[in-house]
Each structure stands twice: as structure tokens, then as C-alpha cells.
Design a protein around this motif. Structure first.
Motif, PDB file in Angstrom:
ATOM      1  N   ASN A 109       0.839  -1.188   0.000  1.00 39.40           N
ATOM      2  CA  ASN A 109       0.000   0.000   0.000  1.00 39.40           C
ATOM      3  C   ASN A 109       0.880   1.245   0.000  1.00 39.40           C
ATOM      4  N   ILE A 110       0.383   2.294  -0.596  1.00 39.66           N
ATOM      5  CA  ILE A 110       1.007   3.613  -0.505  1.00 39.66           C
ATOM      6  C   ILE A 110      -0.057   4.535   0.055  1.00 39.66           C
ATOM      7  N   ALA A 111       0.306   5.282   1.091  1.00 39.01           N
ATOM      8  CA  ALA A 111      -0.654   6.135   1.780  1.00 39.01           C
ATOM      9  C   ALA A 111      -0.062   7.517   2.019  1.00 39.01           C
ATOM     10  N   LEU A 112      -0.946   8.479   2.254  1.00 44.04           N
ATOM     11  CA  LEU A 112      -0.529   9.832   2.622  1.00 44.04           C
ATOM     12  C   LEU A 112      -0.760  10.029   4.101  1.00 44.04           C
ATOM     13  N   VAL A 113       0.213  10.671   4.740  1.00 45.47           N
ATOM     14  CA  VAL A 113       0.123  10.946   6.171  1.00 45.47           C
ATOM     15  C   VAL A 113       0.223  12.449   6.384  1.00 45.47           C
ATOM     16  N   LEU A 114      -0.713  12.988   7.147  1.00 42.45           N
ATOM     17  CA  LEU A 114      -0.671  14.377   7.593  1.00 42.45           C
ATOM     18  C   LEU A 114      -0.891  14.383   9.092  1.00 42.45           C
ATOM     19  N   GLU A 115       0.006  15.053   9.809  1.00 38.42           N
ATOM     20  CA  GLU A 115      -0.082  15.173  11.263  1.00 38.42           C
ATOM     21  C   GLU A 115      -0.307  13.821  11.943  1.00 38.42           C
ATOM     22  N   GLU A 116       0.513  12.845  11.591  1.00 35.53           N
ATOM     23  CA  GLU A 116       0.500  11.500  12.161  1.00 35.53           C
ATOM     24  C   GLU A 116      -0.823  10.754  11.958  1.00 35.53           C
ATOM     25  N   THR A 117      -1.527  11.094  10.869  1.00 34.69           N
ATOM     26  CA  THR A 117      -2.796  10.444  10.546  1.00 34.69           C
ATOM     27  C   THR A 117      -2.788  10.050   9.070  1.00 34.69           C
ATOM     28  N   ILE A 118      -3.132   8.804   8.782  1.00 31.20           N
ATOM     29  CA  ILE A 118      -3.264   8.390   7.385  1.00 31.20           C
ATOM     30  C   ILE A 118      -4.549   9.003   6.841  1.00 31.20           C
ATOM     31  N   VAL A 119      -4.397   9.852   5.809  1.00 32.78           N
ATOM     32  CA  VAL A 119      -5.553  10.556   5.255  1.00 32.78           C
ATOM     33  C   VAL A 119      -6.005   9.988   3.910  1.00 32.78           C
ATOM     34  N   LEU A 120      -5.121   9.298   3.196  1.00 33.30           N
ATOM     35  CA  LEU A 120      -5.465   8.633   1.938  1.00 33.30           C
ATOM     36  C   LEU A 120      -4.702   7.323   1.861  1.00 33.30           C
ATOM     37  N   LYS A 121      -5.353   6.277   1.356  1.00 28.75           N
ATOM     38  CA  LYS A 121      -4.706   4.975   1.197  1.00 28.75           C
ATOM     39  C   LYS A 121      -4.895   4.490  -0.236  1.00 28.75           C
ATOM     40  N   ASP A 122      -4.214   3.399  -0.522  1.00 28.34           N
ATOM     41  CA  ASP A 122      -4.359   2.714  -1.813  1.00 28.34           C
ATOM     42  C   ASP A 122      -4.054   3.612  -3.007  1.00 28.34           C
ATOM     43  N   ILE A 123      -3.007   4.408  -2.876  1.00 35.53           N
ATOM     44  CA  ILE A 123      -2.570   5.279  -3.963  1.00 35.53           C
ATOM     45  C   ILE A 123      -1.707   4.428  -4.904  1.00 35.53           C
ATOM     46  N   PRO A 124      -1.875   4.565  -6.209  1.00 37.29           N
ATOM     47  CA  PRO A 124      -1.187   3.647  -7.133  1.00 37.29           C
ATOM     48  C   PRO A 124       0.336   3.749  -7.160  1.00 37.29           C
TER      49      PRO A 124
END
Length: 180
Positions: A109-124
């Protein structure tokens, strides 16, 4: 290859198996492109080149902080799938998190993290994740972290062409890119 509905997985397997043979033939015999096209038509399928392009794009993006003398781990983090959720994002103010399989280090999985929180997952892929990240930064009116300032500024100024003002370090990097 002559079938109308090609089994791309089967073709990929066969192309992987014959790579060394093709490479040796091409290097030693130096055939014309038309001969290679006739002998190895699967080589000219988009599916055979897209992985290379994607890989190059990912490596270029992940290597950007190195060229700008910044720590890559401040923007790109990796963890194992079995790591606890709080351990995966601990200390990440803003970044791209790549989750790897425990056994073979393949990307799960590739995810985005902002302020120690995963905000988006399953990025290609990583470049797409960075594009999403910049969109969120603008939407949430967030500032770039100081420890990856030049990397963010380079992406903003050079790649996305969103700003005309930039630091001397970024201008210098742009000049080096243009002179290559």
C-alpha cells in the motif's frame, strides 16, 4: 501475440523468462529494429515498457531530496504491514508512507500521512501520492515542513509550475536540470 485477446500475464511471464536470451541476441547480433519486431513482438507492447517508466519516475521523485541535500526519510517513510498503526505514522508531520509485505518487501500500500494520521490509502504510485499531497496541502492551507522545504519548493516550482519565486538552491537545481 497473434491472438485478438492477448493473455498479458502469460506474455509477461514468457518475456521475463526470455529476457537474457533477447538481450544476448540484441547485443551480439545488433539486428535491425524490424527484425527485432518480427522476432520479439511482445517487446513492443506498452505493458513491457510502462513498468520501466513508472520505476524511473518513482526513483527520480524519491531521490529528489538527496539532490537538494535534505533527508529523504522526512518525506518518504516505509514500514512493514505488521507494524502497529501508531508506529507506522509516529513522527510523520507530512509524507508518503509505503507499506511493505513482511516476507518479500513488496509494496502492499502507498498512503498519505498528515499530522500523524493516514488521510489517503491505496494510492497507485509515489508520484501520484505527491500530487495528492500537494493538493491537500493547498486545500488545507498547510505550510511545508522546514526540514524538506527545498524538496517541496522544487516540486511546486519546477514540476508543477505553481510559483515564480524560489530560493537560490532551487534555481541552481533547475539550471543543472536544464543543462543536462
Amino acid at each position: 501475440m497473434k491472438k485478438k485477446n492477448k493473455d498479458m500475464e502469460f506474455i509477461k511471464q514468457k518475456m521475463d523468462i526470455t529476457f537474457s536470451l533477447r538481450r544476448m541476441e540484441i547485443v551480439e547480433m545488433e539486428p535491425m529494429v524490424s527484425e527485432v519486431l518480427e522476432r520479439w513482438p511482445g517487446l513492443f507492447l506498452e505493458e513491457q515498457t510502462s513498468d520501466i517508466t513508472s520505476h524511473r519516475r518513482q526513483v527520480a521523485v524519491e531521490g529528489l531530496p538527496i539532490f537538494l541535500r535534505e533527508n529523504t526519510e522526512k518525506l518518504f517513510s516505509r514500514c512493514l504491514a505488521t507494524d502497529a498503526d501508531d508506529k507506522q505514522v509516529k513522527g510523520i508531520k507530512m509524507g508518503v508512507l509505503t507499506v511493505l509485505d513482511d516476507d518479500d518487501d513488496t509494496v502492499i500500500n502507498i498512503a498519505l500521512v498528515l499530522e500523524e494520521t493516514i488521510v489517503l490509502k491505496d494510492i497507485p504510485d509515489t508520484p501520484t501520492a505527491l500530487a495528492y499531497l500537494f493538493g491537500l496541502l493547498y486545500a488545507l492551507n498547510m505550510e511545508f515542513p522546514k526540514d524538506i522545504k527545498y524538496t517541496c519548493e522544487t516540486i511546486q516550482h519546477i514540476f508543477m509550475e505553481m510559483s515564480t519565486n524560489c530560493s537560490q538552491r532551487v534555481r541552481s537545481f533547475k539550471t543543472k536540470l536544464l543543462n543536462q
